[in-house]
Design a protein around this motif. Structure first.
Motif, short mmCIF file in Angstrom:
data_model
loop_
_atom_site.label_atom_id
_atom_site.label_comp_id
_atom_site.label_asym_id
_atom_site.label_seq_id
_atom_site.Cartn_x
_atom_site.Cartn_y
_atom_site.Cartn_z
N ASP A 138 0.82 -1.21 0.00
CA ASP A 138 0.00 0.00 0.00
C ASP A 138 0.86 1.27 0.00
OD1 ASP A 138 -2.29 -1.52 0.00
OD2 ASP A 138 -2.72 -1.28 2.14
N ARG A 139 1.99 1.21 0.68
CA ARG A 139 2.86 2.39 0.73
C ARG A 139 3.36 2.77 -0.65
NH1 ARG A 139 7.54 2.69 3.28
NH2 ARG A 139 8.00 0.48 3.53
N TYR A 140 3.44 1.79 -1.55
CA TYR A 140 3.90 2.05 -2.91
C TYR A 140 2.76 2.02 -3.92
CZ TYR A 140 8.77 1.88 -1.45
OH TYR A 140 9.97 2.16 -0.87
N GLY A 141 1.53 1.93 -3.43
CA GLY A 141 0.38 1.92 -4.33
C GLY A 141 0.34 0.69 -5.23
N LEU A 142 0.78 -0.46 -4.71
CA LEU A 142 0.88 -1.67 -5.51
C LEU A 142 -0.27 -2.63 -5.22
CD1 LEU A 142 4.68 -2.43 -4.97
CD2 LEU A 142 3.65 -1.35 -6.98
N THR A 143 -0.65 -3.38 -6.22
CA THR A 143 -1.55 -4.51 -6.05
C THR A 143 -0.75 -5.78 -6.32
OG1 THR A 143 -3.48 -3.22 -6.75
CG2 THR A 143 -3.67 -5.63 -6.82
N LEU A 144 -0.56 -6.60 -5.30
CA LEU A 144 0.23 -7.81 -5.45
C LEU A 144 -0.63 -8.93 -6.05
CD1 LEU A 144 2.19 -7.74 -2.06
CD2 LEU A 144 2.84 -6.76 -4.27
N PRO A 145 -0.02 -9.91 -6.69
CA PRO A 145 -0.81 -11.00 -7.29
C PRO A 145 -1.73 -11.67 -6.28
CG PRO A 145 1.49 -11.13 -7.99
CD PRO A 145 1.43 -10.07 -6.93
N GLY A 146 -3.00 -11.78 -6.62
CA GLY A 146 -3.97 -12.35 -5.69
C GLY A 146 -3.92 -13.85 -5.59
N GLY A 163 25.77 -5.46 -12.92
CA GLY A 163 24.49 -4.81 -13.11
C GLY A 163 23.64 -4.74 -11.86
N ALA A 164 24.25 -5.03 -10.69
CA ALA A 164 23.51 -4.89 -9.43
C ALA A 164 23.04 -3.45 -9.28
CB ALA A 164 24.40 -5.29 -8.26
N SER A 165 21.89 -3.27 -8.62
CA SER A 165 21.34 -1.93 -8.46
C SER A 165 22.25 -1.08 -7.58
CB SER A 165 19.95 -2.00 -7.83
OG SER A 165 20.02 -2.42 -6.48
N ALA A 166 22.14 0.24 -7.74
CA ALA A 166 22.93 1.16 -6.92
C ALA A 166 22.65 0.98 -5.42
CB ALA A 166 22.68 2.60 -7.35
N LYS A 209 10.80 -4.47 -6.69
CA LYS A 209 11.13 -3.57 -7.81
C LYS A 209 10.88 -2.12 -7.41
CE LYS A 209 10.16 -2.79 -12.71
NZ LYS A 209 9.38 -3.26 -13.91
N ALA A 210 9.74 -1.87 -6.77
CA ALA A 210 9.42 -0.51 -6.35
C ALA A 210 10.38 -0.01 -5.30
CB ALA A 210 7.99 -0.45 -5.83
N ALA A 211 10.74 -0.88 -4.36
CA ALA A 211 11.67 -0.49 -3.29
C ALA A 211 13.05 -0.19 -3.86
CB ALA A 211 11.75 -1.59 -2.24
N THR A 212 13.48 -0.97 -4.85
CA THR A 212 14.78 -0.72 -5.48
C THR A 212 14.78 0.63 -6.18
OG1 THR A 212 15.18 -3.10 -5.78
CG2 THR A 212 16.45 -1.58 -7.16
N ALA A 213 13.71 0.93 -6.91
CA ALA A 213 13.62 2.21 -7.61
C ALA A 213 13.64 3.38 -6.62
CB ALA A 213 12.35 2.26 -8.45
N ALA A 214 13.10 3.15 -5.41
CA ALA A 214 13.05 4.21 -4.40
C ALA A 214 14.27 4.21 -3.49
CB ALA A 214 11.79 4.05 -3.55
N GLY A 215 15.19 3.27 -3.68
CA GLY A 215 16.35 3.17 -2.80
C GLY A 215 16.00 2.75 -1.39
#
Length: 342
Positions: free
Chosen positions: A94-102, A245-248, A304-310
């Protein structure tokens, strides 16, 4: 110099491990080859088309390289256990506005398409993890000219792998970062130190061995070779290299004093994997069910969302126990340090 590697003209018994999810770029594989070793592309989580693109890029460099695939070996999760875990994760989503697979997503990671790719356009090396392919697959790859390797975590797994007809074994010890290669993720084998595991596997399977798991220094490399391995495979040591290619956020966390320890967790994917301990592992590992690939797909959008947000509290920060030895440097420099005692 090992016979296993010298057949391909490599100078060093050092192999860059396949690290799925981004770290194992064609640039990293090329750097490993240019430094005198061998590198593996990670086929896991990719379509056959995406993998073919990376193979094309590596092949254009004129180097020897390998490809690793995940063998379908699902650990199904009950609908009830899946829903309970999904409900527990909802505040994070919810903090990232995501809908996880049901509903649980159970797939085979494009297995048949990738085997078709590797038999029709062979690469020098192919390795497998999570399961052992059937003999027909191994035979087809051998006939195509590939050297076939199987990752194992116990003497019993080594015997099964030898029966499949593979050329050699990758022996993965408990200190490895990322996923355990165990064939039985709900009941992993008794953990052994790398040298003890090499000895146990040598007694049960008469095949060349590549050692992996916690190898991050030149002393580690020398110790693994002295124990009977023909080569050492390194992963975590390469995560912070320029070609990785690991994320920053992942690269930064490996050197961050806020993340001093690793832990083995199934909270992210439903399979045991070693990662830097963070809020996600602390909070969710005690309640995470076994269930791969369903949990991988469940937590994927959140990671994925958490990685994009650091947001390193929620990222799967895969790391072996020697992660503090990973340096921000060209991969060639890492290889030089690892080869210092050879």
């Amino acid at each position: 110099m090992s016979t296993l590697l010298s057949d391909l003209g490599t100078d060093l018994p050092l192999v860059a491990a396949p690290m799925a999810g981004g770290p194992s770029t064609p640039a990293l594989v090329t750097a490993a080859a240019r430094a005198g070793g061998l590198g593996f592309l990670a086929g896991g989580y990719k379509t056959a088309q995406a993998l073919a693109g990376q193979i094309h890029t590596a092949r254009a460099e004129g180097i020897a390289f390998g490809v690793n695939l995940f063998v379908p070996n699902p650990a199904p999760v009950s609908d009830a256990a899946y829903r309970r875990y999904a409900r527990a994760l909802r505040p994070e989503a919810d903090r990232y506005g995501l809908t996880l697979p049901g509903e649980p997503v159970e797939d085979d990671d494009h297995w048949a398409d990738k085997i078709d790719l590797l038999t029709s356009a062979p690469v020098p090396w192919v390795s497998f993890t999570f399961g052992i392919p059937d003999r027909a697959v191994v035979r087809a790859l051998r006939t195509a000219g590939s050297t076939v390797l199987q990752c194992v975590t116990s003497a019993g797994e080594a015997r099964l792998a030898a029966e499949s007809g593979v050329h050699a074994l990758i022996v993965q010890a408990q200190d490895a970062g990322g996923h355990s290669a165990t064939l039985t993720p709900a009941r992993p084998p008794r953990p052994l130190q790398l040298t003890d595991l090499i000895a146990a596997v040598r007694r049960s399977a008469d095949l060349p061995l590549i050692a992996t798991g916690g190898i991050t220094t030149s002393t580690d490399v020398a110790t693994a070779l002295a124990a009977g391995a023909e080569a050492a495979m390194v992963g975590t040591a390469l995560l912070r290299t320029h070609e990785s290619g690991a994320s920053a956020p992942h690269k930064a966390a490996l050197a961050d004093p806020a993340f001093p320890a690793t832990t083995v967790t199934r909270a992210f994917t439903g399979r045991p994997a070693r990662a830097l301990r963070n809020r996600f592992t602390d909070h969710y590992d005690p309640i995470a069910p076994a269930g791969y690939p369903a949990l991988h797909h469940l937590t994927g959008p959140l990671r994925k969302a958490a990685t994009a947000a650091g947001d390193t509290d929620l990222i799967h920060l895969w790391a072996g126990t020697g992660h503090r030895h990973a340096k921000a440097e060209p991969a060639a420099d890492t290889y030089a340090r690892l080869a210092a005692q050879l």
